[in-house]
Structures are given as C-alpha cells and as structure tokens.
Design an enzyme around this catalytic site. Structure first.
Site, short mmCIF file in Angstrom:
data_model
loop_
_atom_site.label_atom_id
_atom_site.label_comp_id
_atom_site.label_asym_id
_atom_site.label_seq_id
_atom_site.Cartn_x
_atom_site.Cartn_y
_atom_site.Cartn_z
N PRO A 10 -52.94 2.22 -17.13
CA PRO A 10 -52.88 3.55 -17.73
C PRO A 10 -52.97 4.61 -16.63
O PRO A 10 -53.76 4.47 -15.70
CB PRO A 10 -54.11 3.59 -18.64
CG PRO A 10 -55.06 2.62 -18.04
CD PRO A 10 -54.23 1.56 -17.38
N ASP A 42 -49.67 8.71 -19.21
CA ASP A 42 -50.22 9.34 -20.41
C ASP A 42 -50.19 10.87 -20.27
O ASP A 42 -51.22 11.53 -20.31
CB ASP A 42 -51.65 8.85 -20.63
CG ASP A 42 -52.17 9.15 -22.03
OD1 ASP A 42 -51.44 8.88 -23.00
OD2 ASP A 42 -53.32 9.65 -22.15
N ARG A 77 -53.16 1.69 -22.76
CA ARG A 77 -53.36 0.24 -22.59
C ARG A 77 -52.68 -0.51 -23.73
O ARG A 77 -52.06 -1.56 -23.50
CB ARG A 77 -54.85 -0.10 -22.53
CG ARG A 77 -55.54 0.35 -21.25
CD ARG A 77 -56.92 -0.27 -21.10
NE ARG A 77 -57.61 0.28 -19.93
CZ ARG A 77 -58.71 1.00 -19.98
NH1 ARG A 77 -59.28 1.26 -21.15
NH2 ARG A 77 -59.27 1.47 -18.88
N ASP A 93 -57.07 0.06 -13.47
CA ASP A 93 -57.09 1.53 -13.55
C ASP A 93 -56.32 2.11 -12.38
O ASP A 93 -56.23 1.52 -11.30
CB ASP A 93 -58.52 2.05 -13.56
CG ASP A 93 -59.17 1.90 -14.93
OD1 ASP A 93 -58.44 1.61 -15.90
OD2 ASP A 93 -60.41 2.05 -15.03
N ASP A 95 -56.82 4.32 -10.19
CA ASP A 95 -57.46 4.66 -8.92
C ASP A 95 -58.17 3.45 -8.31
O ASP A 95 -58.91 3.58 -7.34
CB ASP A 95 -58.44 5.83 -9.08
CG ASP A 95 -59.11 5.85 -10.44
OD1 ASP A 95 -59.29 4.76 -11.02
OD2 ASP A 95 -59.44 6.94 -10.92
N ASP A 179 -63.70 0.23 -24.01
CA ASP A 179 -63.61 -1.04 -23.29
C ASP A 179 -64.75 -1.98 -23.68
O ASP A 179 -64.57 -3.20 -23.74
CB ASP A 179 -63.56 -0.82 -21.79
CG ASP A 179 -64.63 0.14 -21.28
OD1 ASP A 179 -65.37 0.73 -22.10
OD2 ASP A 179 -64.74 0.31 -20.05
#
Length: 662
Positions: A10, A42, A77, A93, A95, A179
C-alpha cells in the site's frame, strides 16, 4: 512459470522512502518470473504515482494500481490481494524493505513445512520488533507453543488459498489496529505457522520525520474501540480459559500497561494522559477477567492493578520511579578460545544509579517499589505484597548489526545471586554473573556473521522489565588484557573486538570495515621480528588469536624505487595466545633497499594491507636490520584496565618466557 509470491505494497506519499523498498524488491533472489510486486497507490499527491508508472513500464513483474485515497492501509491491501496471482502473498509497507533473499527463503520454508502463514525475522530500524519470537526457527508454531501473538503487524507471508478459504480481508476506512484483527484471525485459523529466524527477512523502518502512521498520536475512544474488535476475534475462536487469558494479556500489556509506564506516560500532556487512562480503565474493567492480569510480571501487574483500581496518581508515581530504572553491566573478562570469543560479565538493574532492591518476607522475594501506602492498599489483589519471581529472571547477550539492526541472541550461562544490603535487614540486590561464547562462524542463528560492525548488548529480563544496555564501558582488568583480533574459519576471516570511541563499549568488527586493525600493531618493535639467512626466512610475532593455521602475506614496499614484493606465508597460533607469520625472504631480490612492511590478513572480501611500524634494511651483502618506524596510526585510547603500552609489555614478557623455555 507460476507466480510463487505476490508482494502487496500500500502506498501513500512515501516520498524518497519508497526507493529502498523498490530496490529491495528488484534485488530479490527469486527469478523475476516467479514473483510480482503490486503497488497500490492510495491517492498519493507527491511524485510517487509517476515514479511507480515508470517502474511498471520498465519491469514486467512490477505492477501499479491507482485508486482514490481511502485514508488508511486496509483497502489498498485488499485491492492488492484481489489482483495477486501468487501462491503466497507478502505484505510490505512502502517505507520498509526486504532482505535480498527474503521471498525465496520464506516461500521455500513455508512450502517445506506446509504453512499457511510464514513469519520472517524482523529488524527494527528505529522502531521495536519482536525478539523472543525470533530466538530460534519455529517450523511448526501456533499461539499455544510460540509467542506469535507478540507479532501482529501485517508484514508476513500468507498462503492465498488460505486467505480465500476464510475470506480473510482487512477492515477498511480510517481506523487503527486493522492489522491486529487480520493477523490474529489468521493465527487462530491457520493449520500451521512457520517462523523463520536465521535470516533477516523484513526491515521495519521509522522515518526520520517520524511520519509513519503508527507514530501519530491517536484518539483514545476510537483506538480502543478498534482494539475491542481484535478481542472479539479471540473470543469467537477460543474458549474461555488460560489460552484466551494469555492472548488477551498481549493487548493488556502492550496497548495499555506499557502506555502507562515511565517516560512514555510522563511526557504526555496532562489532559491527554487523563483521557487515555480513562479509556484504558474502562476497557480493562469491561473485558478482562482476573486471569489476564494475573499472568503479568511484577511491575506490569502493579500498573495493571492500579489501572483497574482507577488510581492514575499512583500510576504516575510509579512511572516516575520506573523511568529511572536502567540495566547496568560490568565486562569482567574477554578472551578468545578455540575460535570463540568468551565474554564474562556481571549485570543488575539500577534506579537513579543505585541498585534496585528486593526483600524477603514470608518466604517470598518481594520488589521494593517506592509507592506511598495509599497506592498498594488501593489494589486488593496486590496489597503490600509485590512478589518478584526472580527464579524466572534472566540475562542475555545480543549482538546487533549497526548497519541493518539485525540482532541475534548468543549462548549464555548465568547464575543469580542475592547480595545482602548492609544496614537493611532482609533486603538484597539481585545480580547476574554470566558467560557468553560468541562463535562468529555461527552467531547469526547458525550462520556466520556478515561483514560489518556488530555492537554487543546485554538484555536483562526481570520483574516485567526487559531492557538493553551496552557492555564494556565499565570493565575489569581481564577484559582489557584479553581483547585482541582473531583469524578463524576456513576460509579464514578476520574478527576484531574493539572499544568504541568515546564511550568504550564493546563491538566486533568483521572483515576490516575500518583501519582500526592497524592500532593492534602500533606497539610492534624490531624485537617482534626474527630474520634468518641461508635460506632467508622472516618471522613476525603478532598480537592476535589464530585458530589452527591459515595463509597470510606481507607486502614489502621500497618507496624510493616505487616497487613492491608480496611474500606469501603461513599464519599460525603460538601457545601464548598470540600468532606468528612465517614467510620465505628472497634476500637477493631485496638487497640494497629499505622495505616497509604491510600485513595482508585473510579475508573473504580480500584483505586490505595494514601498515606495520617496521622496516627491513637489506644490505647488498644480504645482511638485514629491522627498524622500528614511527607509527602511522594513533595509539589506542587509554583503557580503564591498564596503561598505554601495557599490552606490548605483556607480549614482550611472553616472548621472553618462550625464549627461556627453549
């Protein structure tokens, strides 16, 4: 070729942080036609959409989906899952990044063990990651036999057929802990979960601007309403009893009690602190029976009971004391033996620089926290009795790669001691005396240490504290005497324990990352070199540990004529724990010049020449005089366990003893 793994990422306004993620995906050891990456943009408003379009145009296995912003990670996701063609899906993720072999290793491990979920070892770059879970490989794990519940982030690999079977999807919208809900249900429904701990698969990164979503302050009411959804999953899929209590304990400990401890609590504004406490108190009373808090260690239990009793003032008082509690350690001994670095140390907890105290009463060991009488009296299950299960306390030695933050537990043997406190009847300190043996050829959960700088930590677990501290700044004489470089393994590799500057902590350099090894030879003199003629032979005594024999060489340079000669030789151990290098000496070739000496030590990466403060004056008739040159490197800093030159004098004394024996 069928797709083995689909990686779903994402994406929202990552800026330059996405470059490390992209690079790690392109470096994967899986062939390009066996995996795909699906970036789900997104609604990014920075330059990321164009960057991803260029990436997808250049690499057929890199894909991008653009959508309007949904406000959180759940929907992108889910969109990525719907588009995935792989047998497994790995979530990353934007980063963070993956280890180069992560997908291949996790896929193979999951298939070999029939796993629905594969949890790869994580390293935290500025943010916490689970530790105990990755102490060892766990090919057949579940929530009963492994601390899986400690790892609820989505950065795992899931069998797509398994996700579809149970219609496992992330909750969407701007919300927290989606999550936790997803991963908890996956753990509880999976036939098997495989934990891979011998390779760092996932690097969890805190941005320098701390703009990761998880670091933003949350609104307490919404946050704990979202947390209730994770508890609902546990209640749906487990029966009341010890297992459910243990799973609930994870959220009580991590999301509630830990937010009410030490500086993490005290640095919050007073009004937000009160709001947070009120919501936590409400949830604890509403959802947790007595068995949940009962399994917490002492300090966490104190905070949990004070929360349940609604005593914020006492929680704050306890936090002020706990904020000063820190682990401390003394490095007692350091030495190489049989290719392993033996580290002896003493450790305990201190508060405000003074040892944390315990007392014995009624046959129990009790912690002595500085609570007012009102605090403990307000907590019925606790009373004035704060039992400290010291028999369960432990100390670990951990080495951590400075570049990647990968960390590995090392073998440890320890004893616990109760040291009486003078003038305080029944009070004592709780001290560990420990020895760890670091084998650099297997220290990474069975694998050899990678080239780099590895920092040494001790980790004390006791009474609800698990804290790290560096080791070495305070050390005994034995540690200073035993610190030296070592050449071990086949092919041979160079390992150098050293004191960091300026703090003097212990670290381990693997494969000449710096010029630090030159400091080890700054004290060499002409007495360390033996030259014989007819035939010409040269022997140099060197201050480091060698396991068996290995190849090494000397580079001789005639600066006046800009020429050099390489002398290949044999590096072998001496009985004193030192080493010597023996080479043939081609005197005819060297005659009539001064030759500076450089040592080339074994290295899998190719050894770098290390200048020695020595030169050979070779006369025309073949006679040789060894000269001491001014050292080109600064002397090592003064050790707390000795004086400058002490190591050299010890080596000289050792050589004298060997000469007398002959």
């Amino acid at each position: 070729m069928p797709i083995k793994v689909s990686v779903v990422i994402p994406v929202y306004n990552p800026g330059g942080y996405i470059e490390d993620c992209i690079a790690s995906l392109l470096r994967q050891s899986l062939p390009d036609d066996e995996y795909e990456a699906i970036f789900v943009d997104d609604g990014s408003t920075d330059e990321t959409p164009e960057r991803l379009d260029r990436l997808a145009a250049e690499y057929p296995h890199m894909h991008v989906i653009h959508q309007e912003g949904s406000g959180w990670s759940g929907k992108p996701r889910n969109v990525g899952m719907a588009a995935a063609k792989g047998e497994f899906i790995q979530f990353v993720d934007n980063d963070d990044w993956l280890g180069d072999e992560a997908l291949e290793r996790m896929y193979d491990y999951g298939v070999a063990n029939g796993a629905d979920v594969i949890v790869g070892k994580m390293a935290g770059k500025g943010r916490p990651v689970p530790r105990e879970l990755f102490r060892k490989n766990r090919p057949h794990a579940n929530v009963e036999n492994a601390p899986l519940i400690d790892s609820l982030t989505p950065h795992k690999m899931f069998r797509k057929e398994f996700l579809d079977k149970y219609d496992l999807r992330y909750k969407e919208g701007r919300r927290r802990l989606e999550d936790h809900v997803f991963v908890t249900e996956a753990y509880l429904r999976a036939d098997n979960v495989a934990v891979l701990s011998d390779y760092v698969c996932y690097y969890h990164v805190k941005r320098e601007d701390a703009s990761n979503a998880g670091f933003q302050r949350f609104e307490p009411v919404g946050y704990f309403n979202n947390l209730r959804e994770a508890l609902d999953v546990v209640e749906e899929l487990t029966e009341p009893g010890p297992l459910r209590d243990r799973l609930f304990r994870r959220w009580l400990r991590n999301e509630m009690v830990e937010r009410m401890r030490g500086q993490r609590l005290l640095k919050l504004p007073a009004d937000y602190r009160q709001e947070l406490f009120d919501q936590i108190h409400k949830l604890v009373v509403e959802r947790f029976g007595p068995g949940v808090a009962a399994g917490l260690p002492t300090t966490q239990r104190i905070v949990a009971d004070l929360i349940a009793a609604g005593r914020l003032a006492d929680v704050e008082e306890f936090a002020r004391w706990e904020s000063q509690v820190k682990p401390s350690g003394v490095l007692d001994d350091l030495a190489w033996a049989d290719g392993k670095l033996t580290i002896g140390y003493t450790a305990e907890y201190k508060s405000g620089g003074e040892p944390v105290l315990f007392r014995t009463a009624g046959g129990k060991d009790l912690l002595v926290p500085p609570l007012t009488q009102a605090g403990p009296d307000a907590v019925a299950p606790l009373g004035a009795d704060t039992p400290a299960p010291l028999a369960k306390s432990k100390v670990d030695l951990v080495i951590k790669d400075r570049a990647t933050a990968a960390e590995f537990f090392q073998p440890v043997e320890f004893t616990r001691e109760k040291i009486p406190v003078t003038g305080r009847q029944g009070h004592f300190r709780h001290v560990f005396r420990a020895t760890s043996r670091v084998d650099p050829l297997s220290a990474a959960n069975g694998a050899a240490l990678d080239a780099g700088i590895w920092d040494v930590f001790i980790r004390i677990t006791s009474c609800g504290w698990t804290k790290d501290t560096r080791l070495g700044a305070v050390r005994g004489e034995g540690a200073g005497q035993g610190r030296r470089a070592a050449v071990v393994g086949s092919p041979a590799r160079l390992f150098l324990p050293f004191w960091t500057d300026p703090h003097g902590n212990l670290s381990l350099e693997v494969e000449q990352q710096t010029d630090r090894i030159a400091y080890e030879f700054a004290g060499l003199t002409s007495a360390d070199v033996t030259v014989t003629t007819d035939p010409g032979r040269l022997t140099v005594a060197l201050p480091f540990h060698v396991q068996g024999e290995s190849e090494a060489s000397l580079k001789l340079t005639d600066a006046a004529r800009s020429r050099s000669v390489a002398l290949h030789g044999t590096l072998s151990a001496l009985g004193s724990g030192e080493a010597e290098l023996r080479t043939d000496l081609p005197l005819e070739e060297l005659a009539g010049a001064r030759w500076r000496l450089e040592l080339v030590l074994p290295s899998t990466a190719g050894g770098k020449p290390v200048a020695l403060p020595l030169a050979l004056d070779v006369r025309a008739d073949g006679g040789v005089v060894v000269k001491r040159l001014p050292s080109a490197v600064r002397k090592p800093a003064r050790s707390r366990s000795g004086f400058p030159g002490a190591a050299f004098l010890r080596r000289a004394a050792g050589r004298l003893r060997r000469t007398l024996k002959k």
